[in-house]
Design an enzyme around this catalytic site. Structure first.
Site, mmCIF file in Angstrom:
data_model
loop_
_atom_site.group_PDB
_atom_site.id
_atom_site.type_symbol
_atom_site.label_atom_id
_atom_site.label_comp_id
_atom_site.label_asym_id
_atom_site.label_seq_id
_atom_site.Cartn_x
_atom_site.Cartn_y
_atom_site.Cartn_z
ATOM 1 N N ALA A 13 3.082 -7.077 4.259
ATOM 2 C CA ALA A 13 1.494 -6.797 5.366
ATOM 3 C C ALA A 13 1.222 -5.205 5.717
ATOM 4 C CB ALA A 13 3.112 -5.713 6.979
ATOM 5 N N GLY A 14 0.364 -5.224 3.712
ATOM 6 C CA GLY A 14 -0.163 -4.804 3.310
ATOM 7 C C GLY A 14 -2.255 -5.528 3.754
ATOM 8 N N GLY A 17 -2.047 -9.220 3.884
ATOM 9 C CA GLY A 17 -1.528 -9.899 5.360
ATOM 10 C C GLY A 17 -1.625 -9.748 6.340
ATOM 11 N N ASN A 98 4.708 -8.390 -10.226
ATOM 12 C CA ASN A 98 4.583 -9.309 -9.050
ATOM 13 C C ASN A 98 5.262 -10.990 -8.973
ATOM 14 O OD1 ASN A 98 2.885 -7.628 -8.007
ATOM 15 N ND2 ASN A 98 1.114 -8.711 -7.733
ATOM 16 N N THR A 122 -1.069 -13.700 -4.113
ATOM 17 C CA THR A 122 -0.600 -12.703 -4.525
ATOM 18 C C THR A 122 -1.003 -13.158 -6.360
ATOM 19 O OG1 THR A 122 1.562 -12.221 -3.146
ATOM 20 C CG2 THR A 122 1.494 -11.359 -5.564
ATOM 21 N N ASN A 123 -1.688 -11.806 -6.746
ATOM 22 C CA ASN A 123 -2.178 -11.922 -8.334
ATOM 23 C C ASN A 123 -1.192 -11.412 -9.160
ATOM 24 O OD1 ASN A 123 -5.184 -13.196 -7.918
ATOM 25 N ND2 ASN A 123 -5.738 -11.220 -7.264
ATOM 26 N N ARG A 154 -17.765 -15.845 -2.656
ATOM 27 C CA ARG A 154 -18.443 -15.093 -2.686
ATOM 28 C C ARG A 154 -20.162 -15.752 -3.239
ATOM 29 N NH1 ARG A 154 -13.190 -12.141 -4.886
ATOM 30 N NH2 ARG A 154 -13.495 -10.677 -3.572
ATOM 31 N N HIS A 178 -8.614 -18.093 -11.407
ATOM 32 C CA HIS A 178 -8.787 -16.907 -10.444
ATOM 33 C C HIS A 178 -9.439 -16.137 -11.418
ATOM 34 C CE1 HIS A 178 -10.175 -14.483 -6.896
ATOM 35 N NE2 HIS A 178 -8.792 -14.017 -6.632
HETATM 36 O O1 TXD Z 1 -8.047 -14.366 -4.432
HETATM 37 C C1 TXD Z 1 -7.377 -13.835 -4.110
HETATM 38 N N1 TXD Z 1 -5.590 -14.764 -3.974
HETATM 39 C C2 TXD Z 1 -6.524 -12.552 -3.928
HETATM 40 C C3 TXD Z 1 -5.961 -12.120 -4.365
HETATM 41 C C4 TXD Z 1 -7.457 -12.025 -3.082
HETATM 42 C C5 TXD Z 1 -7.346 -10.604 -3.206
HETATM 43 C C6 TXD Z 1 -5.959 -10.039 -3.127
HETATM 44 N N2 TXD Z 1 -5.223 -11.107 -4.031
HETATM 45 C C7 TXD Z 1 -3.811 -9.687 -4.169
HETATM 46 O O2 TXD Z 1 -2.904 -9.791 -2.821
HETATM 47 C C8 TXD Z 1 -3.723 -9.067 -4.750
HETATM 48 O O3 TXD Z 1 -4.488 -8.363 -5.833
HETATM 49 C C9 TXD Z 1 -2.034 -8.452 -4.029
HETATM 50 O O4 TXD Z 1 -1.611 -8.815 -5.692
HETATM 51 C C10 TXD Z 1 -2.324 -9.295 -3.291
HETATM 52 C C11 TXD Z 1 -2.088 -8.400 -1.697
HETATM 53 O O5 TXD Z 1 -2.944 -7.641 -1.535
HETATM 54 P P1 TXD Z 1 -3.129 -6.406 -0.801
HETATM 55 O O6 TXD Z 1 -4.327 -5.719 -0.561
HETATM 56 O O7 TXD Z 1 -3.006 -6.993 0.959
HETATM 57 O O8 TXD Z 1 -2.576 -5.607 -1.161
HETATM 58 P P2 TXD Z 1 -1.375 -4.290 -0.140
HETATM 59 O O9 TXD Z 1 -2.106 -3.543 0.394
HETATM 60 O O10 TXD Z 1 -1.306 -3.162 -1.439
HETATM 61 O O11 TXD Z 1 0.147 -5.158 0.093
HETATM 62 C C12 TXD Z 1 0.930 -6.100 -0.144
HETATM 63 C C13 TXD Z 1 2.198 -5.292 0.688
HETATM 64 C C14 TXD Z 1 2.661 -3.943 0.425
HETATM 65 O O12 TXD Z 1 2.881 -3.695 1.802
HETATM 66 C C15 TXD Z 1 4.319 -3.694 0.012
HETATM 67 O O13 TXD Z 1 4.700 -3.275 0.581
HETATM 68 C C16 TXD Z 1 4.754 -5.856 0.434
HETATM 69 O O14 TXD Z 1 2.970 -6.375 -0.023
HETATM 70 N N3 TXD Z 1 5.797 -6.034 -0.758
HETATM 71 C C17 TXD Z 1 6.695 -6.525 -0.754
HETATM 72 N N4 TXD Z 1 6.461 -7.531 0.477
HETATM 73 C C18 TXD Z 1 7.494 -8.325 1.022
HETATM 74 N N5 TXD Z 1 8.672 -8.384 -0.508
HETATM 75 C C19 TXD Z 1 8.646 -8.341 -1.075
HETATM 76 N N6 TXD Z 1 9.556 -7.431 -2.397
HETATM 77 C C20 TXD Z 1 7.822 -6.234 -1.000
HETATM 78 N N7 TXD Z 1 7.073 -6.320 -1.905
HETATM 79 C C21 TXD Z 1 5.572 -5.609 -2.641
#
Ligand code: TXD
Length: 314
Positions: A13-14, A17, A98, A122-123, A154, A178
């Site tokens: 839920a970041g 999400g 990750n 996720t990356n 982009r 990517h």
């Molecule tokens: O093109 C693409 N694929 C991408 C990838 C474009 C943008 C972002 N990209 C990747 O997505 C970025 O490098 C991250 O690996 C993910 C998520 O990016 P975001 O910017 O949303 O990161 P946040 O804001 O830190 O949110 C991640 C959330 C955060 O709320 C954590 O508490 C949660 O993930 N989190 C979890 N949720 C459930 N279960 C577990 N285990 C967990 N661990 C962390």
């Protein structure tokens, strides 16, 4: 006969999400279940989003939870859980951390929604699709990585800006992994059907290609903390729409190849037809020697990550 409502679970839920949840509900696509490991975060964001529904004029349910039981019966599961890149941090630094997160969340989600299609965000993206394939046990048509839609968006944005034309008239193709190894293909990029090389000098095309490759890092450097999320969420929503509405969109997505483009057993970004079965088909186009070499180099960089994960199982 009543049609059952479609359900999409968004894990994490970041930034990406929560914005994805917003686009899916406000775009009229599906009910949304938002789940995160942090207590209160998905509940709070889901409640806030739900309270926008009367103003936005939609009636999609948005529920926040920490319990996978609430995700049961999802048509699509979007995986954004993980750590985001910080300035100076490469996507690959995130690999092992990750991988552990994605393995756990995918196993939980797949157990509750055995027929779902997984969209991995996720990356490092291509490697995380490998993790999701093995953690879910799902067939390869139901495990798809989002990166190409964003990378080509982009490139399209930069082309539209440079030529001062509507971004809606620009289409662009980006293949490969990517990250730094992505392979933008200017000759398959067009403005209302006109190939890009007819409209732009080679050095300007090269500059835009370089900016596209660096697109994620450019935003990380500006934001200082966190990474891009509006365009990534829009890209996920377009894939969700293609699947739920069986649109058979032709989009660049990260999928497991089995000999296509001379790549076997690795996840690489290629053009696919995206519909209700997930990957309906992979479109193979003939590449020049140089393009093929760039794609194979991209696949090799994914192989390195996959081997690193195999050596240090999570
Ligand atoms: O093109 C693409 N694929 C991408 C990838 C474009 C943008 C972002 N990209 C990747 O997505 C970025 O490098 C991250 O690996 C993910 C998520 O990016 P975001 O910017 O949303 O990161 P946040 O804001 O830190 O949110 C991640 C959330 C955060 O709320 C954590 O508490 C949660 O993930 N989190 C979890 N949720 C459930 N279960 C577990 N285990 C967990 N661990 C962390």
């Amino acid at each position: 006969m009543p049609v059952s409502r479609r359900k999409v679970t968004v894990i994490g839920a970041g930034n990406v999400g929560a914005t994805t949840a917003q686009r899916i509900a406000e775009g009229g696509l599906a009910d949304v279940c938002l789940i995160d490991v942090v207590e209160g975060l998905p509940q709070g964001k889901a409640l806030d989003l739900a309270e926008s529904s009367p103003v936005q004029g939609h009636d999609h349910a948005i529920v926040g939870t920490n319990d996978y039981a609430d995700t049961a019966g999802s048509d699509i599961v979007v995986v954004t859980a993980g750590l985001a890149r910080q300035p100076g941090m490469s996507r690959d630094d995130l690999l092992l951390k990750n991988a552990g997160i994605v393995r756990t969340v995918v196993a939980n989600a797949a157990a509750h929604s055995p027929n779902a299609i997984l969209i991995v965000v996720t990356n490092p993206l291509d490697a995380m699709v490998h993790v999701a394939l093995s953690a879910s046990g799902f067939p390869k048509n139901r495990v798809i990585g989002m990166a190409g839609v964003l990378d080509s968006a982009r490139f399209r944005t930069f082309i539209a800006e440079e030529l001062d034309v509507s971004a809606a008239d620009v289409s662009a193709f980006v293949l490969g992994g990517h990250g730094d190894t992505m392979v933008p293909l200017p000759r398959f990029s067009t403005v209302a059907g006109i190939p890009l090389p007819e409209l732009m000098k080679p050095d300007r095309i090269e500059a835009l290609v370089a900016r596209t490759r660096n697109g994620g890092a450019e935003i990380v450097a500006l934001l200082k903390s966190g990474s891009a999320f509006y365009a990534p969420a829009a890209s996920v929503a377009q894939m969700v729409d293609a699947i739920l509405n069986d649109r058979k969109r032709v989009l660049p997505c990260a999928v497991l190849l089995a000999g296509e483009y001379k790549v076997d057993g690795l996840v690489v970004g290629v053009p696919i037809v995206l519909g209700s079965n997930g990957v309906e088909r992979i479109i193979e186009i003939s590449l020049t020697g140089e393009e093929q070499a760039a794609l194979l180099a991209s696949a090799e960089s994914v192989r390195v990550l996959v081997e690193t994960m195999a050596k240090q199982p999570v």
